[in-house]
Design a protein around this motif. Structure first.
Motif, PDB file in Angstrom:
ATOM      1  N   ASP A  22     -17.751 -43.190-107.752  1.00  0.00           N
ATOM      2  CA  ASP A  22     -16.541 -43.694-107.100  1.00  0.00           C
ATOM      3  C   ASP A  22     -16.089 -42.665-106.078  1.00  0.00           C
ATOM      4  O   ASP A  22     -15.454 -41.665-106.421  1.00  0.00           O
ATOM      5  N   GLY A  23     -16.430 -42.918-104.832  1.00  0.00           N
ATOM      6  CA  GLY A  23     -16.129 -41.956-103.781  1.00  0.00           C
ATOM      7  C   GLY A  23     -14.650 -41.754-103.525  1.00  0.00           C
ATOM      8  O   GLY A  23     -14.252 -40.767-102.921  1.00  0.00           O
ATOM      9  N   ARG A  24     -13.799 -42.688-104.007  1.00  0.00           N
ATOM     10  CA  ARG A  24     -12.365 -42.574-103.809  1.00  0.00           C
ATOM     11  C   ARG A  24     -11.630 -42.176-105.090  1.00  0.00           C
ATOM     12  O   ARG A  24     -10.400 -42.261-105.153  1.00  0.00           O
ATOM     13  N   ALA A  25     -12.381 -41.743-106.094  1.00  0.00           N
ATOM     14  CA  ALA A  25     -11.742 -41.336-107.351  1.00  0.00           C
ATOM     15  C   ALA A  25     -10.780 -40.180-107.112  1.00  0.00           C
ATOM     16  O   ALA A  25     -11.101 -39.218-106.406  1.00  0.00           O
ATOM     17  N   GLU A  26      -9.595 -40.264-107.699  1.00  0.00           N
ATOM     18  CA  GLU A  26      -8.590 -39.219-107.525  1.00  0.00           C
ATOM     19  C   GLU A  26      -8.948 -37.986-108.359  1.00  0.00           C
ATOM     20  O   GLU A  26      -9.563 -38.098-109.427  1.00  0.00           O
ATOM     21  N   PRO A  27      -8.555 -36.787-107.893  1.00  0.00           N
ATOM     22  CA  PRO A  27      -8.884 -35.562-108.625  1.00  0.00           C
ATOM     23  C   PRO A  27      -8.427 -35.585-110.080  1.00  0.00           C
ATOM     24  O   PRO A  27      -9.135 -35.086-110.961  1.00  0.00           O
ATOM     25  N   GLY A  28      -7.239 -36.167-110.340  1.00  0.00           N
ATOM     26  CA  GLY A  28      -6.747 -36.207-111.713  1.00  0.00           C
ATOM     27  C   GLY A  28      -7.664 -36.997-112.628  1.00  0.00           C
ATOM     28  O   GLY A  28      -7.880 -36.607-113.792  1.00  0.00           O
ATOM     29  N   ARG A  29      -8.185 -38.099-112.131  1.00  0.00           N
ATOM     30  CA  ARG A  29      -9.093 -38.918-112.940  1.00  0.00           C
ATOM     31  C   ARG A  29     -10.394 -38.173-113.190  1.00  0.00           C
ATOM     32  O   ARG A  29     -10.915 -38.166-114.315  1.00  0.00           O
ATOM     33  N   GLY A  52     -18.809 -28.947 -94.938  1.00  0.00           N
ATOM     34  CA  GLY A  52     -19.775 -29.897 -94.414  1.00  0.00           C
ATOM     35  C   GLY A  52     -20.923 -30.184 -95.344  1.00  0.00           C
ATOM     36  O   GLY A  52     -21.828 -30.958 -95.006  1.00  0.00           O
ATOM     37  N   VAL A  53     -20.912 -29.582 -96.528  1.00  0.00           N
ATOM     38  CA  VAL A  53     -21.986 -29.807 -97.504  1.00  0.00           C
ATOM     39  C   VAL A  53     -21.940 -31.234 -98.042  1.00  0.00           C
ATOM     40  O   VAL A  53     -22.969 -31.875 -98.265  1.00  0.00           O
ATOM     41  N   LEU A  54     -20.736 -31.753 -98.256  1.00  0.00           N
ATOM     42  CA  LEU A  54     -20.550 -33.077 -98.845  1.00  0.00           C
ATOM     43  C   LEU A  54     -19.672 -33.922 -97.931  1.00  0.00           C
ATOM     44  O   LEU A  54     -18.646 -33.451 -97.435  1.00  0.00           O
ATOM     45  N   LYS A  55     -20.089 -35.161 -97.722  1.00  0.00           N
ATOM     46  CA  LYS A  55     -19.267 -36.100 -96.970  1.00  0.00           C
ATOM     47  C   LYS A  55     -19.322 -37.448 -97.684  1.00  0.00           C
ATOM     48  O   LYS A  55     -20.398 -37.905 -98.073  1.00  0.00           O
ATOM     49  N   VAL A  56     -18.162 -38.062 -97.853  1.00  0.00           N
ATOM     50  CA  VAL A  56     -18.083 -39.359 -98.510  1.00  0.00           C
ATOM     51  C   VAL A  56     -17.704 -40.400 -97.466  1.00  0.00           C
ATOM     52  O   VAL A  56     -16.667 -40.283 -96.816  1.00  0.00           O
ATOM     53  N   LEU A 188     -12.061 -45.218 -92.849  1.00  0.00           N
ATOM     54  CA  LEU A 188     -12.787 -44.901 -94.082  1.00  0.00           C
ATOM     55  C   LEU A 188     -14.262 -44.657 -93.811  1.00  0.00           C
ATOM     56  O   LEU A 188     -14.930 -43.951 -94.577  1.00  0.00           O
ATOM     57  N   GLY A 189     -14.772 -45.234 -92.733  1.00  0.00           N
ATOM     58  CA  GLY A 189     -16.157 -44.984 -92.379  1.00  0.00           C
ATOM     59  C   GLY A 189     -16.402 -43.531 -92.003  1.00  0.00           C
ATOM     60  O   GLY A 189     -17.499 -43.006 -92.188  1.00  0.00           O
ATOM     61  N   GLU A 190     -15.377 -42.870 -91.497  1.00  0.00           N
ATOM     62  CA  GLU A 190     -15.479 -41.448 -91.162  1.00  0.00           C
ATOM     63  C   GLU A 190     -15.225 -40.564 -92.369  1.00  0.00           C
ATOM     64  O   GLU A 190     -15.832 -39.500 -92.518  1.00  0.00           O
ATOM     65  N   ARG A 193     -12.553 -40.747 -98.424  1.00  0.00           N
ATOM     66  CA  ARG A 193     -11.594 -40.186 -99.375  1.00  0.00           C
ATOM     67  C   ARG A 193     -10.196 -40.020 -98.776  1.00  0.00           C
ATOM     68  O   ARG A 193      -9.329 -39.429 -99.412  1.00  0.00           O
ATOM     69  N   ARG A 194      -9.962 -40.541 -97.615  1.00  0.00           N
ATOM     70  CA  ARG A 194      -8.629 -40.438 -97.028  1.00  0.00           C
ATOM     71  C   ARG A 194      -7.632 -41.156 -97.923  1.00  0.00           C
ATOM     72  O   ARG A 194      -7.868 -42.266 -98.405  1.00  0.00           O
ATOM     73  N   SER A 195      -6.489 -40.523 -98.138  1.00  0.00           N
ATOM     74  CA  SER A 195      -5.465 -41.092 -99.009  1.00  0.00           C
ATOM     75  C   SER A 195      -4.801 -42.289 -98.350  1.00  0.00           C
ATOM     76  O   SER A 195      -4.892 -42.496 -97.130  1.00  0.00           O
TER      77      SER A 195
END
Length: 326
Positions: A22-29, A52-56, A188-190, A193-195
């Motif tokens: 889940d690329g949009r999973a919140e840190p708390g979860r 730049g190592v990880l991009k969602v 979101l394509g860029e 994980r944008r809130s």
């Protein structure tokens, strides 16, 4: 020489696995499932993304776009491969580009309309003196895509807890996308994980409206994400494309079996002398040999060609950075 895999520790890799689910999973979860603090998750993910190592990003709608896509194998003059790979990677209709081991072949996936296909195949590639040969395969059926692959560092319970529960997707063609929907998908394509607050500011809409629109887009199956990272950072040093020639009666079963294998990150039925292509990650060459003999062997293929990826240039529409210390 620094081992690329040593740049990420086990927790970093497990965080990547969480975002694969889940690329949009919140840190708390994520923190609650993995048993670490929210602060640790936030800090680690920020470091991975800012370096730049990880991009969602959003995963292209493979079911809509894969069938009819083209798999290119382009033979290139020695010393010109980087220029050809970069030119292909610069195209928005080319989401995947690899330079194959040996440095004289570029592999790419092209998702375009007929006019774009004809320009590329009959004018642009033949007009490039660096290209010596082009082989083209059409995708006939998708068994699995890169968005379904998981690195396998989470327990079954952790996978279950992090896998989002979604309603049965509404086929995308049954919902009408207005300019606000398109604006959200572009943002979101860029960065998937944008809130909601950041998205609301970017598109100039109330956060409550953005929340409703995201729920609608998610229900339509349009918010599938892809955690893009160099597989070597996950301890997977060998990336290979396997081209199989199977009897027609075995093709569908073989595709389904390979799609369920944890090392496989893509399976496609194709036109051409090889009718099935699978992409596989392995920790080393010995593991690739075992995969070839123990997994491919029983499938009954008449022949198998193994092409090793020397360098991944672009994955799921994202240019990959070379591993770097951060």
């Amino acid at each position: 020489m620094t081992d690329p895999a040593s740049l990420l520790d086990l927790l970093d890799r497990r965080l990547v696995c969480a975002l694969q689910l889940d690329g949009r999973a919140e840190p708390g979860r994520i923190a609650g499932v993995l048993g670490v603090s929210v602060r640790t998750v936030t800090r680690r993910l920020a470091r991975l993304r800012e370096s730049g190592v990880l991009k969602v990003v959003l995963m292209p709608r493979a079911e809509d776009e894969a069938v009819g896509a083209l798999l290119l194998r382009v033979r290139v003059l020695r010393g010109r491969v980087a220029a050809v790979a970069d030119a292909l990677a610069a195209r928005p209709d080319v989401p995947f580009v690899d330079v194959m081991l040996g440095g004289q072949e570029v592999s790419a996936v092209v998702v375009t309309d007929r006019a774009g296909r004809d320009r590329l195949l009959y004018h642009q590639l033949p007009g490039t003196d660096a290209v010596t040969e082009t082989t083209v395969h059409a995708v006939l059926h998708l068994f699995a895509d890169a968005g379904q692959w998981q690195a396998g560092l989470l327990t079954p319970d952790e996978v279950a807890a992090l896998t989002p529960t979604r309603p049965t997707p509404t086929p995308p063609h049954r919902i009408e996308l207005d300019p606000l929907d398109h604006a959200l998908l572009t943002e979101l394509g860029e960065d998937a994980r944008r809130s909601q607050a950041a998205l609301a500011a970017a598109v100039g809409a109330p956060e409550s409206t953005v929340r409703r629109r995201l729920h609608r887009l998610d229900a339509a199956g349009l918010l599938r994400t892809h955690a893009t990272i160099d597989p070597r950072l996950l301890g997977l040093a060998v990336d290979a494309n396997l081209w199989l020639a199977l009897p027609p009666g075995r093709l569908a079963e073989a595709g389904r079996l390979l799609a369920g294998h944890p090392q496989v990150h893509g399976v496609l039925a194709t036109s051409g002398p090889h009718n099935l292509m699978a992409t596989v990650f392995c920790p080393d060459y010995a593991a690739l040999f075992r995969f070839t003999t123990e997994v491919l062997g029983p499938l009954g293929a008449d022949r198998v060609e193994t092409a090793i990826v020397g360098r991944a240039v672009k994955r799921a529409g994202v240019r990959l950075n070379r591993p770097a210390t951060f």
